[in-house]
Design a protein around this motif. Structure first.
Motif, mmCIF file in Angstrom:
data_model
loop_
_atom_site.group_PDB
_atom_site.id
_atom_site.type_symbol
_atom_site.label_atom_id
_atom_site.label_comp_id
_atom_site.label_asym_id
_atom_site.label_seq_id
_atom_site.Cartn_x
_atom_site.Cartn_y
_atom_site.Cartn_z
ATOM 1 N N MET A 196 0.848 -1.186 0.000
ATOM 2 C CA MET A 196 0.000 0.000 0.000
ATOM 3 C C MET A 196 0.886 1.239 0.000
ATOM 4 O O MET A 196 1.774 1.380 0.846
ATOM 5 N N LEU A 197 0.648 2.144 -0.954
ATOM 6 C CA LEU A 197 1.398 3.392 -1.061
ATOM 7 C C LEU A 197 0.457 4.542 -0.751
ATOM 8 O O LEU A 197 -0.470 4.820 -1.512
ATOM 9 N N GLY A 198 0.686 5.213 0.377
ATOM 10 C CA GLY A 198 -0.212 6.265 0.838
ATOM 11 C C GLY A 198 -0.135 7.519 -0.012
ATOM 12 O O GLY A 198 0.783 7.724 -0.820
ATOM 13 N N ALA A 199 -1.102 8.400 0.185
ATOM 14 C CA ALA A 199 -1.224 9.611 -0.624
ATOM 15 C C ALA A 199 0.041 10.454 -0.577
ATOM 16 O O ALA A 199 0.615 10.686 0.496
ATOM 17 N N ASN A 200 0.497 10.890 -1.754
ATOM 18 C CA ASN A 200 1.646 11.778 -1.895
ATOM 19 C C ASN A 200 2.966 11.151 -1.447
ATOM 20 O O ASN A 200 3.935 11.876 -1.195
ATOM 21 N N ALA A 201 3.003 9.837 -1.355
ATOM 22 C CA ALA A 201 4.260 9.162 -1.047
ATOM 23 C C ALA A 201 5.183 9.229 -2.255
ATOM 24 O O ALA A 201 4.745 9.153 -3.405
ATOM 25 N N THR A 202 6.485 9.355 -1.986
ATOM 26 C CA THR A 202 7.492 9.408 -3.036
ATOM 27 C C THR A 202 8.522 8.314 -2.781
ATOM 28 O O THR A 202 9.125 8.272 -1.703
ATOM 29 N N VAL A 203 8.694 7.446 -3.752
ATOM 30 C CA VAL A 203 9.659 6.350 -3.651
ATOM 31 C C VAL A 203 10.659 6.536 -4.789
ATOM 32 O O VAL A 203 10.274 6.516 -5.960
ATOM 33 N N LEU A 204 11.935 6.705 -4.438
ATOM 34 C CA LEU A 204 12.924 7.099 -5.433
ATOM 35 C C LEU A 204 14.089 6.122 -5.524
ATOM 36 O O LEU A 204 14.565 5.609 -4.501
ATOM 37 N N GLY A 205 14.518 5.888 -6.740
ATOM 38 C CA GLY A 205 15.708 5.086 -6.966
ATOM 39 C C GLY A 205 15.411 3.612 -7.159
ATOM 40 O O GLY A 205 14.280 3.152 -6.969
ATOM 41 N N PRO A 206 16.453 2.841 -7.520
ATOM 42 C CA PRO A 206 16.280 1.408 -7.785
ATOM 43 C C PRO A 206 16.243 0.586 -6.500
ATOM 44 O O PRO A 206 17.048 -0.321 -6.279
ATOM 45 N N ILE A 207 15.307 0.925 -5.629
ATOM 46 C CA ILE A 207 15.168 0.243 -4.353
ATOM 47 C C ILE A 207 13.956 -0.679 -4.399
ATOM 48 O O ILE A 207 13.115 -0.580 -5.286
ATOM 49 N N GLU A 208 13.875 -1.568 -3.419
ATOM 50 C CA GLU A 208 12.766 -2.519 -3.372
ATOM 51 C C GLU A 208 11.881 -2.251 -2.164
ATOM 52 O O GLU A 208 12.371 -2.072 -1.042
ATOM 53 N N VAL A 209 10.578 -2.221 -2.404
ATOM 54 C CA VAL A 209 9.585 -2.169 -1.330
ATOM 55 C C VAL A 209 9.005 -3.572 -1.224
ATOM 56 O O VAL A 209 8.347 -4.051 -2.145
ATOM 57 N N GLY A 210 9.287 -4.248 -0.113
ATOM 58 C CA GLY A 210 8.966 -5.656 0.021
ATOM 59 C C GLY A 210 7.480 -5.959 0.061
ATOM 60 O O GLY A 210 6.643 -5.082 0.311
ATOM 61 N N ASP A 211 7.157 -7.213 -0.163
ATOM 62 C CA ASP A 211 5.767 -7.669 -0.151
ATOM 63 C C ASP A 211 5.074 -7.286 1.154
ATOM 64 O O ASP A 211 5.635 -7.449 2.241
ATOM 65 N N GLY A 212 3.839 -6.810 1.026
ATOM 66 C CA GLY A 212 3.038 -6.521 2.213
ATOM 67 C C GLY A 212 3.435 -5.276 2.967
ATOM 68 O O GLY A 212 2.904 -5.015 4.047
ATOM 69 N N ALA A 213 4.342 -4.475 2.432
ATOM 70 C CA ALA A 213 4.774 -3.255 3.120
ATOM 71 C C ALA A 213 3.745 -2.143 2.948
ATOM 72 O O ALA A 213 2.898 -2.185 2.058
ATOM 73 N N THR A 214 3.838 -1.133 3.809
ATOM 74 C CA THR A 214 2.987 0.043 3.737
ATOM 75 C C THR A 214 3.861 1.282 3.772
ATOM 76 O O THR A 214 4.718 1.412 4.653
ATOM 77 N N VAL A 215 3.654 2.180 2.824
ATOM 78 C CA VAL A 215 4.353 3.461 2.798
ATOM 79 C C VAL A 215 3.344 4.532 3.165
ATOM 80 O O VAL A 215 2.340 4.721 2.460
ATOM 81 N N GLY A 216 3.576 5.223 4.265
ATOM 82 C CA GLY A 216 2.630 6.205 4.763
ATOM 83 C C GLY A 216 2.518 7.425 3.875
ATOM 84 O O GLY A 216 3.386 7.704 3.035
ATOM 85 N N GLY A 217 1.430 8.166 4.055
ATOM 86 C CA GLY A 217 1.186 9.361 3.268
ATOM 87 C C GLY A 217 2.310 10.373 3.411
ATOM 88 O O GLY A 217 2.828 10.593 4.508
#
Length: 217
Positions: free
Chosen positions: A134-155
């Protein structure tokens, strides 16, 4: 025969997408409402056509289609990106997905999310997002990185480091605040969740919940 196979596959994908939006959005109304009033859904369908064109070497047509999607839905997905199945883009406005980004299955993306690069280099330069993220509102994820299964990125989080599976991150720069847990349907509470469960609920979409309180946890 190939055309019939492609048509059958497209129908299955459309049914999957409609089912995913119904499951993730309690406000989803009739089929007519879904088909006409959900720009995130429209953006995904245009992307899928553009992606096929890109894979077939029709890059100009693919880019033109992606621009049509951007202008009509507010969602910009590069046709070279790899977006999985049953992805839901809620509201949609301001979502940007870069050309080497990879998005897994069953991902929920809120408005304003950016999957971008940190520097304009050749090769892989955008994030890889796992399944059930889940990627929350206005979240910014930058670069060749990995967001693992089932993770949550807050707004409003700014993520520049890898995120472990099942972890919730918030803030700028983003830091972990806990792990996500399955919900016990009989109680509505997270199984094994501590006092941070309520905080996770508050931060997931809008970044509230004073993430700084958890910086040293």
């Amino acid at each position: 025969m190939r055309s019939l196979d492609l048509l059958a596959a497209a129908r299955r994908r459309v049914r999957e997408d409609l089912g995913a939006f119904r499951e993730r959005d309690p406000a989803a109304g009739s089929l007519l409402v879904l088909l006409t009033c959900y720009p995130g859904l429209h953006a995904l369908w245009i992307y899928r056509i553009a992606h096929l064109c890109w894979a077939g070497g029709h890059t100009v047509i693919a880019r033109l289609l992606s621009q049509v999607a951007r202008l009509t839905t507010g969602v910009e997905i590069h046709p070279a990106a790899d977006v999985g199945r049953r992805v839901v883009i809620d509201h949609g406005i301001g979502v940007v997905v870069g050309s080497t980004a990879e998005v897994g299955d069953d991902v929920l993306i809120y408005h304003g999310v950016t999957l971008g690069n940190r520097r304009p280099t050749d090769g892989k330069r955008h994030p890889t997002v796992g399944d059930d993220v889940m990627l929350g509102a206005n979240a910014t994820v930058l670069g060749p990185i990995e967001v693992g299964d089932g993770a949550t990125v807050g707004g409003a989080a700014a993520v520049v480091d890898p995120v472990d599976p099942g972890t919730t991150v918030v803030g700028n720069p983003a830091r972990p605040v806990g792990t996500t847990h399955p919900v016990d349907e009989s109680t509505g509470q997270g199984v094994g969740a501590g006092d941070g469960a309520g905080d996770i609920d508050r931060i997931v979409c809008d970044g509230s919940g004073r993430p700084g309180d958890h910086a040293d946890d």
